[in-house]
Design a protein around this motif. Structure first.
Motif, PDB file in Angstrom:
ATOM      1  N   SER A  32       0.692  -1.368  -0.007  1.00  0.00           N
ATOM      2  CA  SER A  32       0.314  -0.347  -0.157  1.00  0.00           C
ATOM      3  C   SER A  32       1.104   1.236  -0.059  1.00  0.00           C
ATOM      4  CB  SER A  32      -0.834   0.142   1.251  1.00  0.00           C
ATOM      5  OG  SER A  32      -1.388  -0.956   1.472  1.00  0.00           O
ATOM      6  N   PHE A  34       2.078   5.383   0.202  1.00  0.00           N
ATOM      7  CA  PHE A  34       0.660   6.754   0.664  1.00  0.00           C
ATOM      8  C   PHE A  34       1.460   7.865   0.905  1.00  0.00           C
ATOM      9  CE2 PHE A  34      -1.821   3.751   3.883  1.00  0.00           C
ATOM     10  CZ  PHE A  34      -1.003   2.897   3.693  1.00  0.00           C
ATOM     11  N   TYR A  36       2.562  11.372   2.883  1.00  0.00           N
ATOM     12  CA  TYR A  36       2.202  12.192   4.281  1.00  0.00           C
ATOM     13  C   TYR A  36       3.098  13.718   4.368  1.00  0.00           C
ATOM     14  CZ  TYR A  36       1.159   7.745   7.014  1.00  0.00           C
ATOM     15  OH  TYR A  36       0.343   6.953   7.377  1.00  0.00           O
ATOM     16  N   LEU A  46      -1.454  12.156   7.378  1.00  0.00           N
ATOM     17  CA  LEU A  46      -1.200  11.866   5.813  1.00  0.00           C
ATOM     18  C   LEU A  46      -2.220  12.392   5.121  1.00  0.00           C
ATOM     19  CD1 LEU A  46      -1.653   8.863   4.541  1.00  0.00           C
ATOM     20  CD2 LEU A  46      -4.770   8.191   5.670  1.00  0.00           C
ATOM     21  N   VAL A  93       3.231   0.432   2.890  1.00  0.00           N
ATOM     22  CA  VAL A  93       3.261  -0.500   4.267  1.00  0.00           C
ATOM     23  C   VAL A  93       3.081  -2.358   3.342  1.00  0.00           C
ATOM     24  CG1 VAL A  93       1.652  -2.098   5.500  1.00  0.00           C
ATOM     25  CG2 VAL A  93       2.145   0.724   4.958  1.00  0.00           C
ATOM     26  N   TYR A 100       5.461  -6.690   6.381  1.00  0.00           N
ATOM     27  CA  TYR A 100       3.911  -6.770   6.681  1.00  0.00           C
ATOM     28  C   TYR A 100       4.074  -5.926   7.806  1.00  0.00           C
ATOM     29  CZ  TYR A 100      -0.781  -7.223   7.428  1.00  0.00           C
ATOM     30  OH  TYR A 100      -2.151  -7.515   7.425  1.00  0.00           O
ATOM     31  N   LEU A 103       5.856   0.319   8.126  1.00  0.00           N
ATOM     32  CA  LEU A 103       5.950   1.717   6.680  1.00  0.00           C
ATOM     33  C   LEU A 103       7.836   1.609   6.500  1.00  0.00           C
ATOM     34  CD1 LEU A 103       3.970   4.853   8.186  1.00  0.00           C
ATOM     35  CD2 LEU A 103       3.635   3.810   6.318  1.00  0.00           C
TER      36      LEU A 103
ATOM     37  N   ARG B  97      -1.771   1.388  13.979  1.00  0.00           N
ATOM     38  CA  ARG B  97      -2.693   1.340  13.038  1.00  0.00           C
ATOM     39  C   ARG B  97      -3.581   0.270  14.203  1.00  0.00           C
ATOM     40  NH1 ARG B  97       1.240  -2.941  11.027  1.00  0.00           N
ATOM     41  NH2 ARG B  97       0.178  -4.353  11.876  1.00  0.00           N
ATOM     42  N   GLY B 101      -5.700  -5.275   8.417  1.00  0.00           N
ATOM     43  CA  GLY B 101      -5.739  -4.994   7.564  1.00  0.00           C
ATOM     44  C   GLY B 101      -4.338  -3.779   7.113  1.00  0.00           C
ATOM     45  N   ASN B 102      -4.246  -3.672   5.990  1.00  0.00           N
ATOM     46  CA  ASN B 102      -2.725  -2.355   5.512  1.00  0.00           C
ATOM     47  C   ASN B 102      -3.352  -0.894   5.826  1.00  0.00           C
ATOM     48  OD1 ASN B 102      -0.495  -3.970   6.047  1.00  0.00           O
ATOM     49  ND2 ASN B 102      -0.204  -4.178   3.295  1.00  0.00           N
ATOM     50  N   GLN B 103      -3.922  -0.641   7.445  1.00  0.00           N
ATOM     51  CA  GLN B 103      -4.303   0.594   6.900  1.00  0.00           C
ATOM     52  C   GLN B 103      -3.471   1.903   7.043  1.00  0.00           C
ATOM     53  OE1 GLN B 103      -7.998   1.366   5.841  1.00  0.00           O
ATOM     54  NE2 GLN B 103      -7.607  -0.237   4.759  1.00  0.00           N
ATOM     55  N   PRO B 104      -3.659   2.477   6.865  1.00  0.00           N
ATOM     56  CA  PRO B 104      -2.522   3.949   7.479  1.00  0.00           C
ATOM     57  C   PRO B 104      -2.088   3.479   8.550  1.00  0.00           C
ATOM     58  CG  PRO B 104      -4.291   4.717   6.698  1.00  0.00           C
ATOM     59  CD  PRO B 104      -4.772   3.461   6.059  1.00  0.00           C
ATOM     60  N   GLN B 105      -1.162   4.326   8.912  1.00  0.00           N
ATOM     61  CA  GLN B 105      -0.692   4.398  10.438  1.00  0.00           C
ATOM     62  C   GLN B 105      -1.101   5.979  11.057  1.00  0.00           C
ATOM     63  OE1 GLN B 105       3.448   3.330  11.183  1.00  0.00           O
ATOM     64  NE2 GLN B 105       3.046   1.883   9.914  1.00  0.00           N
TER      65      GLN B 105
END
Lengths: 115, 116
Positions: A32, A34, A36, A46, A93, A100, A103, B97, B101-105
């Motif tokens: 994933s 991102f 920031y 975010l 991520v 896993y 970040l 977090r 799942g892989n959600q944003p921190q």
């Protein structure tokens, strides 16, 4: 291991200019992605995210598209404002294994917008 | 949305003092929290992963006896910098977090630690 590479900064623009901050990544599987933003003296917020290939994240006029074929997630904004001056971090991520949920950040790009 | 609170925001203390920084998730349960360190004009470096009810996992090169992490509940993790010295001066940021799942921190606002 996973890594994120951002374009070198700092970036200095005039108000209403077009912004691009390049970001490429190395990771196994489908991480994933991102962006920031960090304003002076503050923590990270975010800005936007994308969780699968071809997804486009957008927020506050900023956009970034998850490009699997080029392993990129470039940040763009059509018309920047002085209030956009901040440090921008691209991050991913990890999708599996020891990466896993962790970040990994790019080095950050300082953006300064002048009136 | 989810909010992470970090306290204190700034600490100035003498060399040899131990300093505790708190990180709280305000409206969700965080089984995992992360502690980062940021030097001026540099990116965030992950120091350790804090797991509720178990020992923290430290990144390579981070002294576990220097940076004590306690994750005693699903909403609170603490980082204690023991016997702090000037080289420990830095900006420390926590994140949490959501469990799915892989959600944003979500990040706290950071703690600026200055050791005199």
């Amino acid at each position: 291991g996973d890594s994120v590479t951002q374009m070198e900064g700092p970036v200095t623009l005039s108000e209403e200019a077009f912004l691009t901050i390049n970001c490429t990544y190395t990771a196994t599987g489908y991480p994933s992605l991102f962006w920031y933003v960090q304003y002076p003296g503050e923590g990270l917020q975010l800005l936007l995210k994308a969780t699968k290939a071809d997804d486009k994240g957008s927020n506050k006029g900023f956009e970034a598209t998850y490009r699997k074929e080029t392993t990129s997630f470039h940040l763009e904004k059509g018309s920047v404002q002085v209030s956009d001056s901040a440090v921008y971090f691209c991050a991913l991520v990890g999708a599996g294994g020891t990466s896993y949920g962790k970040l990994t950040f790019g080095q950050g790009t300082i953006l300064t917008v002048h009136p | 949305g989810a909010v992470v609170s970090q306290h204190p925001s700034r600490v100035i203390c003498k060399s040899g003092t131990s300093v505790k920084i708190e990180c709280r998730s305000l409206d969700f349960q965080a089984t995992t929290m992360f502690w980062y360190r940021q030097f001026p004009k540099q990116s965030l470096m992950l120091m350790a992963t804090s797991n509720e009810g178990s020992k923290a996992t430290y990144e390579q090169g981070v002294e576990k006896d220097k940076f004590l992490i306690n994750h005693a509940s699903l909403t609170l993790s603490t980082l204690t910098v023991t016997s702090a010295h000037p080289e420990d001066s830095s900006f420390y940021i926590c994140s949490a977090r959501t469990p799915t799942g892989n959600q944003p921190q979500h990040f706290g606002d950071g703690t600026r630690l200055s050791i005199l």
